[in-house]
Design a protein around this motif. Structure first.
Motif, PDB file in Angstrom:
ATOM      1  N   ARG A  83      -3.961 -10.986  -7.338  1.00 52.97           N
ATOM      2  CA  ARG A  83      -5.233 -10.601  -6.704  1.00 52.97           C
ATOM      3  C   ARG A  83      -5.057  -9.400  -5.778  1.00 52.97           C
ATOM      4  O   ARG A  83      -5.709  -8.368  -5.947  1.00 52.97           O
ATOM      5  CB  ARG A  83      -5.789 -11.777  -5.903  1.00 52.97           C
ATOM      6  CG  ARG A  83      -7.090 -11.469  -5.153  1.00 52.97           C
ATOM      7  CD  ARG A  83      -7.358 -12.547  -4.103  1.00 52.97           C
ATOM      8  NE  ARG A  83      -6.298 -12.597  -3.091  1.00 52.97           N
ATOM      9  CZ  ARG A  83      -6.113 -13.630  -2.257  1.00 52.97           C
ATOM     10  NH1 ARG A  83      -6.904 -14.690  -2.331  1.00 52.97           N
ATOM     11  NH2 ARG A  83      -5.137 -13.597  -1.361  1.00 52.97           N
ATOM     12  N   ASP A  84      -4.121  -9.526  -4.827  1.00 51.66           N
ATOM     13  CA  ASP A  84      -3.972  -8.471  -3.821  1.00 51.66           C
ATOM     14  C   ASP A  84      -3.399  -7.189  -4.417  1.00 51.66           C
ATOM     15  O   ASP A  84      -3.838  -6.089  -4.059  1.00 51.66           O
ATOM     16  CB  ASP A  84      -3.073  -8.961  -2.683  1.00 51.66           C
ATOM     17  CG  ASP A  84      -3.610 -10.220  -2.018  1.00 51.66           C
ATOM     18  OD1 ASP A  84      -4.811 -10.519  -2.206  1.00 51.66           O
ATOM     19  OD2 ASP A  84      -2.837 -10.910  -1.324  1.00 51.66           O
ATOM     20  N   ASP A 134       0.811  -1.216   0.000  1.00 50.00           N
ATOM     21  CA  ASP A 134       0.000   0.000   0.000  1.00 50.00           C
ATOM     22  C   ASP A 134       0.848   1.273   0.000  1.00 50.00           C
ATOM     23  O   ASP A 134       0.599   2.200  -0.772  1.00 50.00           O
ATOM     24  CB  ASP A 134      -0.924  -0.021   1.223  1.00 50.00           C
ATOM     25  CG  ASP A 134      -1.943   1.092   1.207  1.00 50.00           C
ATOM     26  OD1 ASP A 134      -2.955   0.954   0.504  1.00 50.00           O
ATOM     27  OD2 ASP A 134      -1.715   2.107   1.889  1.00 50.00           O
ATOM     28  N   ARG A 172     -13.609  -2.366  -6.503  1.00 51.88           N
ATOM     29  CA  ARG A 172     -13.027  -1.208  -5.840  1.00 51.88           C
ATOM     30  C   ARG A 172     -12.989   0.074  -6.661  1.00 51.88           C
ATOM     31  O   ARG A 172     -12.712   1.143  -6.132  1.00 51.88           O
ATOM     32  CB  ARG A 172     -11.589  -1.561  -5.386  1.00 51.88           C
ATOM     33  CG  ARG A 172     -11.574  -2.539  -4.231  1.00 51.88           C
ATOM     34  CD  ARG A 172     -10.219  -3.172  -4.033  1.00 51.88           C
ATOM     35  NE  ARG A 172     -10.201  -4.010  -2.839  1.00 51.88           N
ATOM     36  CZ  ARG A 172     -10.704  -5.238  -2.784  1.00 51.88           C
ATOM     37  NH1 ARG A 172     -11.259  -5.775  -3.858  1.00 51.88           N
ATOM     38  NH2 ARG A 172     -10.661  -5.923  -1.643  1.00 51.88           N
ATOM     39  N   HIS A 173     -13.228  -0.024  -7.966  1.00 47.60           N
ATOM     40  CA  HIS A 173     -13.072   1.160  -8.808  1.00 47.60           C
ATOM     41  C   HIS A 173     -14.030   1.069  -9.983  1.00 47.60           C
ATOM     42  O   HIS A 173     -14.257  -0.018 -10.529  1.00 47.60           O
ATOM     43  CB  HIS A 173     -11.620   1.231  -9.307  1.00 47.60           C
ATOM     44  CG  HIS A 173     -11.228   2.547  -9.893  1.00 47.60           C
ATOM     45  ND1 HIS A 173     -11.854   3.734  -9.585  1.00 47.60           N
ATOM     46  CD2 HIS A 173     -10.261   2.876 -10.801  1.00 47.60           C
ATOM     47  CE1 HIS A 173     -11.279   4.727 -10.255  1.00 47.60           C
ATOM     48  NE2 HIS A 173     -10.313   4.238 -11.002  1.00 47.60           N
ATOM     49  N   GLY A 218      -8.073 -11.215  -9.416  1.00 51.91           N
ATOM     50  CA  GLY A 218      -7.608  -9.845  -9.635  1.00 51.91           C
ATOM     51  C   GLY A 218      -8.638  -9.016 -10.378  1.00 51.91           C
ATOM     52  O   GLY A 218      -8.862  -7.834 -10.059  1.00 51.91           O
ATOM     53  N   GLU A 267     -11.867  -9.451 -10.295  1.00 48.95           N
ATOM     54  CA  GLU A 267     -12.954  -9.198  -9.351  1.00 48.95           C
ATOM     55  C   GLU A 267     -12.574  -8.129  -8.343  1.00 48.95           C
ATOM     56  O   GLU A 267     -13.416  -7.297  -7.953  1.00 48.95           O
ATOM     57  CB  GLU A 267     -13.328 -10.503  -8.656  1.00 48.95           C
ATOM     58  CG  GLU A 267     -13.936 -11.527  -9.622  1.00 48.95           C
ATOM     59  CD  GLU A 267     -14.031 -12.919  -9.037  1.00 48.95           C
ATOM     60  OE1 GLU A 267     -13.374 -13.174  -8.003  1.00 48.95           O
ATOM     61  OE2 GLU A 267     -14.743 -13.762  -9.620  1.00 48.95           O
ATOM     62  N   ALA A 268     -11.304  -8.111  -7.942  1.00 48.96           N
ATOM     63  CA  ALA A 268     -10.848  -7.098  -6.994  1.00 48.96           C
ATOM     64  C   ALA A 268     -10.899  -5.704  -7.599  1.00 48.96           C
ATOM     65  O   ALA A 268     -11.287  -4.731  -6.936  1.00 48.96           O
ATOM     66  CB  ALA A 268      -9.420  -7.424  -6.536  1.00 48.96           C
ATOM     67  N   VAL A 269     -10.526  -5.586  -8.864  1.00 38.89           N
ATOM     68  CA  VAL A 269     -10.574  -4.290  -9.542  1.00 38.89           C
ATOM     69  C   VAL A 269     -12.017  -3.812  -9.677  1.00 38.89           C
ATOM     70  O   VAL A 269     -12.346  -2.658  -9.360  1.00 38.89           O
ATOM     71  CB  VAL A 269      -9.901  -4.384 -10.932  1.00 38.89           C
ATOM     72  CG1 VAL A 269     -10.183  -3.124 -11.755  1.00 38.89           C
ATOM     73  CG2 VAL A 269      -8.398  -4.583 -10.782  1.00 38.89           C
ATOM     74  N   ALA A 283      -5.965  -5.153  -6.274  1.00 34.88           N
ATOM     75  CA  ALA A 283      -6.879  -4.545  -5.306  1.00 34.88           C
ATOM     76  C   ALA A 283      -6.296  -3.256  -4.749  1.00 34.88           C
ATOM     77  O   ALA A 283      -6.987  -2.233  -4.653  1.00 34.88           O
ATOM     78  CB  ALA A 283      -7.170  -5.536  -4.173  1.00 34.88           C
ATOM     79  N   ALA A 287      -6.303  -0.546  -7.499  1.00 35.87           N
ATOM     80  CA  ALA A 287      -7.648  -0.030  -7.742  1.00 35.87           C
ATOM     81  C   ALA A 287      -8.077   0.939  -6.644  1.00 35.87           C
ATOM     82  O   ALA A 287      -8.698   1.982  -6.922  1.00 35.87           O
ATOM     83  CB  ALA A 287      -8.637  -1.188  -7.854  1.00 35.87           C
ATOM     84  N   GLU A 288      -7.755   0.625  -5.402  1.00 35.91           N
ATOM     85  CA  GLU A 288      -8.092   1.517  -4.285  1.00 35.91           C
ATOM     86  C   GLU A 288      -7.434   2.879  -4.462  1.00 35.91           C
ATOM     87  O   GLU A 288      -8.068   3.927  -4.292  1.00 35.91           O
ATOM     88  CB  GLU A 288      -7.651   0.887  -2.962  1.00 35.91           C
ATOM     89  CG  GLU A 288      -8.475  -0.301  -2.510  1.00 35.91           C
ATOM     90  CD  GLU A 288      -9.773   0.116  -1.815  1.00 35.91           C
ATOM     91  OE1 GLU A 288     -10.101   1.326  -1.818  1.00 35.91           O
ATOM     92  OE2 GLU A 288     -10.447  -0.775  -1.291  1.00 35.91           O
TER      93      GLU A 288
END
Length: 294
Positions: A78-79, A39, A138-139, A131, A133-135, A82, A85-86
């Motif tokens: 995946r992570d 992050d 979140r965006h 990955g 699905e994570a995008v 995410a 996208a955040e």
């Protein structure tokens, strides 16, 4: 300016090279400078470069190793997306994210469309689908581009491997029962460059798209085309023999059919990738002009 994560990979290097030719400012940042799953490092990179668009070309791409190294594959595929996208959402930045044809199980007859069910066969495929699905979760301002059988001048890829083996051996056995759409990294990079003004102009129909080389083939026919293109320039001929995938055991199961239908992308944005045969000849010629593959 485009900020590209995964700067050491073939796609990032190609996007930077094609951006320079097109006069589009772009910078690629490597994993050792910014891990997309970290992050703080992502925040620092966005603060430092102040991009107008973010491209995620970072990924864990070792299909077979992922079967026993699933935590690393999930962290990268995946992570990491995410986290990106955040930060893109928080900074009002569009995100272009690359996914793969291997999110499909290969049981469909005919090319896969974006709305076909994604049922991955491998850890790699599952991590890439996660990955995506994570995008999406979140965006809102994202383009997910599923690409297929990527090859080019940079990095490690099938075309360069076949060229190298063709210099070392007189015959090769290549799998002939897996179908896909070979895609030149130059075509993908050119697509990204053409998409930038669309996404930055606020008029992009965001979502998931397939972008693959026009046409379809097998690994065997792809290898034969690569070596035929090389033979036209070098005079060296190599015999290519078709074999079933069962004769080439691997840890990760590959889909028998991962041909992508890129029609939605073409209808939406007005262009598509060149025929895979045409791009293959061009890349082979470029590599041989540069001294071949070592």
């Amino acid at each position: 300016m485009i900020l590209i994560f995964g700067g050491g990979g073939q796609l990032a290097q190609e996007i930077v090279a094609r951006s320079a030719r097109a006069g589009v400012p772009a910078v690629a940042i490597r994993r050792d400078a910014a891990d997309i799953a970290d992050d703080r490092q992502v925040a620092d990179a966005i603060r430092k470069f102040e991009p107008t668009t973010v491209v995620n070309a970072a990924a864990y791409t070792d299909f077979d190793r992922a079967e026993t190294d699933s935590s690393a594959a999930m962290r990268a595929n995946r992570d990491g997306p995410a986290v990106l996208a955040e930060h893109c959402r928080a900074n009002g930045l569009p995100l272009i994210h690359f996914s793969t044809d291997y999110v499909f199980d290969g049981r469909k007859v005919g090319p896969y469309r974006e709305d076909d069910p994604a049922v991955p066969l491998s850890v790699y495929g599952r991590s890439k689908l996660a990955g995506e699905e994570a995008v999406r979760a979140r965006h809102a301002d994202y383009l997910i581009l599923r690409v297929s059988w990527v090859y080019g001048r940079y990095g490690e890829n099938f075309l360069k491997t076949i060229l190298r083996l063709g210099q070392e051996r007189d015959s090769l056995n290549v799998v002939a029962d897996q179908h896909g759409s070979p895609t030149a990294s130059t075509d993908i990079a050119d697509a990204v460059i053409r998409l930038i003004p669309v996404v930055e102009g606020g008029g992009a129909p965001f979502g998931t798209y397939h972008f693959a080389g026009t046409g379809e083939t097998t690994w065997y026919m792809f290898a034969a085309a690569i070596l035929e293109a090389a033979a036209e320039l070098t005079g060296r001929t190599v015999t290519v023999r078709p074999i079933p995938g069962s004769d080439y055991p691997a840890a990760a199961e590959r889909p028998a059919n991962s041909v992508l239908d890129s029609g939605l992308f073409e209808r939406t944005f007005g262009f598509r990738a060149r025929p895979w045969q045409e791009s293959t000849k061009r890349v082979v010629a470029e590599l041989l002009a540069e001294g071949g593959v070592t």
